[in-house]
Enzyme design. Structure first.
Site, PDB file in Angstrom:
ATOM      1  N   LYS A   3      38.976  48.277  52.931  1.00 17.27           N
ATOM      2  CA  LYS A   3      40.237  48.566  52.725  1.00 17.27           C
ATOM      3  C   LYS A   3      40.607  50.103  52.358  1.00 17.27           C
ATOM      4  O   LYS A   3      40.936  50.932  52.728  1.00 17.27           O
ATOM      5  CB  LYS A   3      40.987  47.609  51.693  1.00 17.27           C
ATOM      6  CG  LYS A   3      42.617  48.009  51.883  1.00 17.27           C
ATOM      7  CD  LYS A   3      43.420  46.851  50.999  1.00 17.27           C
ATOM      8  CE  LYS A   3      44.709  47.649  50.774  1.00 17.27           C
ATOM      9  NZ  LYS A   3      45.561  46.762  49.778  1.00 17.27           N
ATOM     10  N   GLU A  42      28.898  49.423  47.722  1.00 18.63           N
ATOM     11  CA  GLU A  42      28.187  48.481  48.652  1.00 18.63           C
ATOM     12  C   GLU A  42      28.263  48.933  50.014  1.00 18.63           C
ATOM     13  O   GLU A  42      27.355  48.930  50.732  1.00 18.63           O
ATOM     14  CB  GLU A  42      28.308  46.873  48.376  1.00 18.63           C
ATOM     15  CG  GLU A  42      28.070  46.466  46.850  1.00 18.63           C
ATOM     16  CD  GLU A  42      29.097  46.844  45.995  1.00 18.63           C
ATOM     17  OE1 GLU A  42      30.223  47.647  45.882  1.00 18.63           O
ATOM     18  OE2 GLU A  42      29.211  45.827  44.978  1.00 18.63           O
ATOM     19  N   GLY A  45      43.085  42.833  50.087  1.00 20.10           N
ATOM     20  CA  GLY A  45      41.892  42.784  50.531  1.00 20.10           C
ATOM     21  C   GLY A  45      41.482  41.134  50.801  1.00 20.10           C
ATOM     22  O   GLY A  45      41.017  40.835  51.949  1.00 20.10           O
ATOM     23  N   ARG A  46      41.785  40.178  49.729  1.00 21.70           N
ATOM     24  CA  ARG A  46      41.242  38.879  50.154  1.00 21.70           C
ATOM     25  C   ARG A  46      42.313  37.939  51.010  1.00 21.70           C
ATOM     26  O   ARG A  46      42.291  37.113  51.333  1.00 21.70           O
ATOM     27  CB  ARG A  46      41.281  38.245  48.651  1.00 21.70           C
ATOM     28  CG  ARG A  46      42.328  38.357  47.900  1.00 21.70           C
ATOM     29  CD  ARG A  46      42.226  37.888  46.474  1.00 21.70           C
ATOM     30  NE  ARG A  46      43.079  38.189  45.539  1.00 21.70           N
ATOM     31  CZ  ARG A  46      43.558  39.510  44.883  1.00 21.70           C
ATOM     32  NH1 ARG A  46      42.501  40.328  45.106  1.00 21.70           N
ATOM     33  NH2 ARG A  46      44.354  39.276  44.060  1.00 21.70           N
ATOM     34  N   GLU A  84      40.102  35.517  42.229  1.00 27.99           N
ATOM     35  CA  GLU A  84      40.564  36.706  42.076  1.00 27.99           C
ATOM     36  C   GLU A  84      42.134  36.867  41.975  1.00 27.99           C
ATOM     37  O   GLU A  84      42.473  37.920  41.489  1.00 27.99           O
ATOM     38  CB  GLU A  84      40.246  37.649  43.538  1.00 27.99           C
ATOM     39  CG  GLU A  84      39.913  39.254  43.097  1.00 27.99           C
ATOM     40  CD  GLU A  84      39.055  39.957  44.191  1.00 27.99           C
ATOM     41  OE1 GLU A  84      37.985  40.457  43.986  1.00 27.99           O
ATOM     42  OE2 GLU A  84      39.773  40.195  45.301  1.00 27.99           O
ATOM     43  N   HIS A 107      24.238  14.408  47.143  1.00 28.66           N
ATOM     44  CA  HIS A 107      22.794  14.021  46.818  1.00 28.66           C
ATOM     45  C   HIS A 107      22.423  15.153  45.718  1.00 28.66           C
ATOM     46  O   HIS A 107      21.214  15.210  45.503  1.00 28.66           O
ATOM     47  CB  HIS A 107      21.888  14.068  47.919  1.00 28.66           C
ATOM     48  CG  HIS A 107      22.179  12.850  48.790  1.00 28.66           C
ATOM     49  ND1 HIS A 107      21.698  11.440  48.414  1.00 28.66           N
ATOM     50  CD2 HIS A 107      22.982  12.760  49.780  1.00 28.66           C
ATOM     51  CE1 HIS A 107      21.982  10.831  49.608  1.00 28.66           C
ATOM     52  NE2 HIS A 107      22.978  11.531  50.513  1.00 28.66           N
ATOM     53  N   LYS A 126      32.759  47.807  38.004  1.00 30.57           N
ATOM     54  CA  LYS A 126      32.540  48.749  38.982  1.00 30.57           C
ATOM     55  C   LYS A 126      32.154  49.905  38.195  1.00 30.57           C
ATOM     56  O   LYS A 126      31.304  50.936  38.611  1.00 30.57           O
ATOM     57  CB  LYS A 126      33.480  48.979  39.966  1.00 30.57           C
ATOM     58  CG  LYS A 126      33.638  48.112  41.139  1.00 30.57           C
ATOM     59  CD  LYS A 126      34.919  48.503  41.940  1.00 30.57           C
ATOM     60  CE  LYS A 126      35.429  47.409  42.765  1.00 30.57           C
ATOM     61  NZ  LYS A 126      36.579  47.639  43.608  1.00 30.57           N
TER      62      LYS A 126
HETATM   63  O1  F6P Z   1      36.286  44.523  44.037  1.00 32.56           O
HETATM   64  C1  F6P Z   1      37.016  43.446  44.664  1.00 32.56           C
HETATM   65  C2  F6P Z   1      37.570  44.099  45.872  1.00 32.56           C
HETATM   66  O2  F6P Z   1      38.397  45.079  45.638  1.00 32.56           O
HETATM   67  C3  F6P Z   1      38.266  43.147  46.528  1.00 32.56           C
HETATM   68  O3  F6P Z   1      39.449  42.694  46.267  1.00 32.56           O
HETATM   69  C4  F6P Z   1      38.068  43.477  47.934  1.00 32.56           C
HETATM   70  O4  F6P Z   1      38.357  42.487  48.980  1.00 32.56           O
HETATM   71  C5  F6P Z   1      36.651  43.965  47.987  1.00 32.56           C
HETATM   72  O5  F6P Z   1      36.565  44.523  46.572  1.00 32.56           O
HETATM   73  C6  F6P Z   1      36.405  45.046  49.169  1.00 32.56           C
HETATM   74  O6  F6P Z   1      37.153  46.354  48.958  1.00 32.56           O
HETATM   75  P1  F6P Z   1      37.224  47.137  50.146  1.00 32.56           P
HETATM   76  O7  F6P Z   1      37.959  46.383  51.215  1.00 32.56           O
HETATM   77  O8  F6P Z   1      38.168  48.289  49.788  1.00 32.56           O
HETATM   78  O9  F6P Z   1      35.883  47.560  50.471  1.00 32.56           O
END
Ligand code: F6P
Length: 497
Positions: A183, A189, A242-243, A328, A359, A469
């Site tokens: 987003k 990462e 995002g979620r 979250e 199990h 972060k």
């Molecule tokens: O660090 C949390 C977060 O902002 C989430 O809410 C989001 O889904 C994820 O990181 C990835 O963010 P982006 O889509 O901006 O890479």
């Protein structure tokens, strides 16, 4: 608000077996919606508790909050934003729906072009994203598109290079597209994985690695600056969290692998759940009833966790998807106006896959000292070609666990005694098709929204992840010496920095 909690907190604590014996319980607490049976009969919800929660919902103006959500008003005050994920499936403010439809048309045109081999004869997608930019599409592809003929889809989220290696291992670089899903288009990462994926293409003699990249983002300019051609940038609105973004262009690999018709069915299934959530009275409204049960256990019985077990291999990623959605969204200790919450936030979401989990972790559920509300998610129609006895056993096990948790069994020997009165909800899908999965995931979104509204929490921000972060960035920038001695010593020991 505390007054509205009093009747809920003071309600008589009746045993599940006693509640289950009441006339009409099955009619009152089983609701069918969107090809899914939601069975709340093995929870402690009864008429008095549902009434109490309906009063609480009135006191907290759930109706107004829901109308503001669908009306495109600011429901995320800390970021001064609307939350317009429902517009992605056609339910929301007309302007937001029009914007979403335009983005969808653009995604469809690109998918049609890819299907027509406009980018060459492609057969694989490496989807790079993390959190909400990965969990939703990964779940949908795993549930609905693992056996489809053309596309191999691999999703990589972790910055661990081993994750990228595993993802690329099954892909042919000559025929693989790279979808960068972010987003913000800044997530560390994802950006590192994206650069390494481009290196992987280049190292395998792909002539124009950037020509393989598709960007899924709310920051199209950042994607273009990264080097993605504008024609392959699929934007979505900033107001889609995002979620909650599976339904937007973030769902690209799922739409590509499932085919456009199935993608539309997924969205329509979610839209049907939106309409149900908006229109059904609270005592027949499945996200509302589920949230009532969640709140009862977290707030009144002080349960610290809720466990979801997917009794269907196709839904094995559901627990991890729910962990982000719920934790979250509602894992916060202040209300939307910044006051201390003063009561527990969301429970910890965890779970696994049945029957494996039986199990491994069910011992604690049956006999441990902690009360853990359990959710069984099962599908009446199996998805495998084995002897039907496999699917029959799977379903029987799910139902037997719910019954055993509820009834328990007394024995002279305390080691062999089961206290019972342990609650569960069963969510039984008729079949696992795109529309039903869409309805299920929209149900979970709205359930989270209701819990947040009744607690006064803003479910659409996530400042809790920012500090970690920032600190990782600071360490990465060589500021290890400014940290506490323990952290600095770890840096020195592992990295020599
Ligand atoms: O660090 C949390 C977060 O902002 C989430 O809410 C989001 O889904 C994820 O990181 C990835 O963010 P982006 O889509 O901006 O890479």
């Amino acid at each position: 608000m505390s007054d509205a909690w009093a009747p809920i907190e003071g309600a008589p604590r009746r045993a599940l077996t006693e509640l289950m014996a009441e006339d009409g319980r099955l009619d009152r607490l089983r609701v069918e919606e969107g090809g899914i049976l939601f069975d709340f009969t093995k929870t402690h919800l009864d008429g008095a508790l549902v009434d109490g929660f309906v009063r609480l919902a009135e006191a907290m103006d759930l109706h107004g909050a829901r109308e503001r959500l669908f009306g495109g008003e600011v429901v995320n005050p800390s970021e001064n934003r609307a939350a317009e994920h429902t517009a992605e499936r056609g339910q929301g403010h007309p302007d937001a729906v029009a914007r979403a439809n335009a983005a969808k048309a653009r995604m469809r045109a690109l998918i049609d072009a890819i299907d027509a081999d406009a980018l060459g004869p492609m057969a694989g997608v490496l989807h790079i994203g993390i959190g909400g930019s990965a969990l939703g599409p990964k779940l949908v592809v795993d549930a609905l598109a693992r056996d489809q003929a053309r596309w191999d889809v691999a999703v990589v989220a972790n910055v661990d290079g081993a994750a990228l290696e595993e993802a690329t291992d099954g892909l042919d670089p000559q025929t693989t597209l790279v979808a960068i899903a972010s987003k913000t288009f800044t997530t560390a990462e994802t950006m590192l994985n994206a650069r390494s994926a481009l290196d992987w293409l280049a190292a395998n003699d792909v002539p124009d690695p950037y020509g393989r990249v598709i960007a899924l983002t709310a920051k199209p300019a950042a994607a273009v600056e990264f080097g993605v051609d504008e024609t392959r940038v699929l934007p979505f609105a900033e107001s889609v969290g995002g979620r909650y973004s599976l339904w937007s262009t973030i769902g690209f690999p799922a739409a590509l692998a499932m085919g456009w018709e199935a993608w539309e069915q997924l969205l329509e299934g979610a839209a049907a759940m939106d309409r149900h959530f908006r229109l059904a009275p609270p005592e027949r409204n499945v996200p509302v009833l589920a949230a009532f049960a969640d709140l009862y256990y977290a707030q009144v019985r002080r349960c610290e966790t809720r466990a979801t077990f997917a009794y269907d291999e196709r839904l094995r990623l559901l627990p991890s998807y729910l962990q982000q959605l719920e934790m979250e969204s509602i894992g916060k200790s202040v209300t939307a106006d910044g006051r201390a919450l003063g009561r527990p936030s969301a429970p910890i979401t965890w779970g696994g896959v049945g029957t494996e989990a039986q199990h491994a972790v069910f011992q604690l559920l049956h006999q441990g000292t902690r009360l853990v509300p359990v959710e069984f998610v099962a599908v009446a129609e199996g998805g495998d070609a084995q002897d039907p006895e496999h699917h029959r056993q799977l379903l029987l096990n799910a139902f037997a666990q719910g019954a055993a948790l509820m009834t328990g069994r007394a024995a002279e020997d305390p080691q062999r005694s089961y206290p019972g009165d342990r609650p569960s909800t069963t969510i039984l899908l008729d079949r696992l098709d795109p529309a039903t999965l869409g309805a299920l995931l929209a149900f979970y979104e709205h359930r989270t929204f209701v819990s947040a509204a009744l607690l006064g929490i803003n479910p659409f921000d996530q400042f809790g992840v920012e500090l970690g972060k920032e600190m990782a960035n600071a360490l990465s920038g060589g500021e290890g010496g400014d940290f506490d001695p323990g952290t600095a010593a770890l840096m020195q020991r592992a990295l020599g920095e």
